[in-house]
Enzyme design. Structure first.
Site, short mmCIF file in Angstrom:
data_model
loop_
_atom_site.label_atom_id
_atom_site.label_comp_id
_atom_site.label_asym_id
_atom_site.label_seq_id
_atom_site.Cartn_x
_atom_site.Cartn_y
_atom_site.Cartn_z
N GLY A 1 0.76 -1.08 0.00
CA GLY A 1 -0.07 0.07 0.10
C GLY A 1 0.57 1.16 -0.11
O GLY A 1 1.91 1.29 -0.46
N HIS A 2 0.40 2.39 0.58
CA HIS A 2 0.81 3.58 0.69
C HIS A 2 2.14 3.72 1.33
O HIS A 2 3.06 4.27 0.82
CB HIS A 2 -0.14 4.49 1.35
#
Length: 286
Positions: free
Chosen positions: A264-265
């Protein structure tokens, strides 16, 4: 493994905290963090990269252990953060560097590059956006609304982004096994976000974010004209900056290396070893 030093320097009357490791005469790798984190997000990466690089990771003003003046004392814009970062580099005597950008670190890096193009010797973008294609519309809608009209209603819609649920989500969304993400990461961020006045500073930066989009054509021209080495190593499941933001670099730098990982981020929390290996392999190629 390299020793990491924790230091501070004064820039225009503001204290800038930074982490540093590696030989003083090695090429510099400047790590620029995103929201809502700080150089803390690089705590495990720094020693892994500190043999080929002199690694330097500052906390932006209003973040981490750097000064957090009120909005009445400091203009919280990305231009202002970039100017502090330039002053920080000058204080350390850094004239050339490879820059690692993540989230907010990207628009700061692009401003540094446009102000002094020859100083940037390489770009590592880890979910650090430079293209319209990278924006995930549902996430960005309230930010664009607030930037266009900072009304009480639009502020109310955006304030949850400062809270526990949203901060934890930034770390865990898109991660196949969220138990691999250390909760100390978001607890650290939340404690620092809770300082008096920091909410107003963060809202000011939300409101200013649209100025970064306006710079993108100049950034693309710089990338095309310089053909600076680019590595985009990206969490492909990021619901803030989608993977199209990574592949878009190929439009301007055809030789860019793009690596989309199953994360993810905050990719370093789940794929630290992979990212470090890719960076070292990329660097060995030039």
């Amino acid at each position: 493994m390299a020793t990491v030093h924790h230091r501070s320097v004064s820039v225009n009357g503001h204290n800038v905290f930074y982490r540093e490791a590696g030989p003083q005469d090695a090429p510099v790798l400047l790590l620029l963090h995103g929201y809502p984190s700080s150089s803390h997000m690089f705590r495990h990466l720094i020693p892994r990269l500190a043999e080929p690089y002199r690694v330097i990771a500052p906390d932006h003003i209003g973040f981490g252990l750097s000064s957090a003046p009120s909005v009445g004392e400091f203009a919280y814009t990305f231009e202002a953060l970039a100017k502090v970062t330039q002053g920080f580099l000058e204080e350390l005597g850094v004239e050339a560097y490879t820059v690692y950008t993540q989230d907010y670190g990207a628009p700061i890096a692009w401003r540094l590059a446009l102000a002094n193009p020859s100083a940037v010797q390489g770009v590592i973008s880890q979910n650090g956006n430079a293209y319209e294609e990278g924006f995930v519309p549902d996430f960005w809608a309230p930010i664009w609304n607030y930037g266009a009209d900072p009304s009480p209603e639009n502020e109310e819609a955006l304030r949850p982004a400062l809270g526990r649920k949203a901060v934890e989500w930034q770390y865990t969304h898109g991660v196949p096994d969220p138990t691999t993400v250390d909760p100390d990461a978001w607890e650290h961020d939340l404690a620092l976000l809770a300082r008096p006045g920091v909410d107003e500073a963060q809202l000011a930066l939300f409101g200013d974010y649209s100025t970064n989009r306006a710079l993108y054509p100049e950034v693309h021209e710089w990338l095309r004209s310089s053909q600076v080495p680019v590595l985009a190593v990206w969490g492909r499941n990021d619901e803030i900056f989608g993977p199209a933001g990574a592949t878009a670099f190929l439009d301007d730098v055809p030789h860019a290396r793009v690596e989309l990982l199953d994360g993810g981020h905050f990719l370093l929390e789940s794929h630290l070893d992979d990212v470090a290996r890719i960076i070292l392999d990329w660097r060995s190629g030039f």
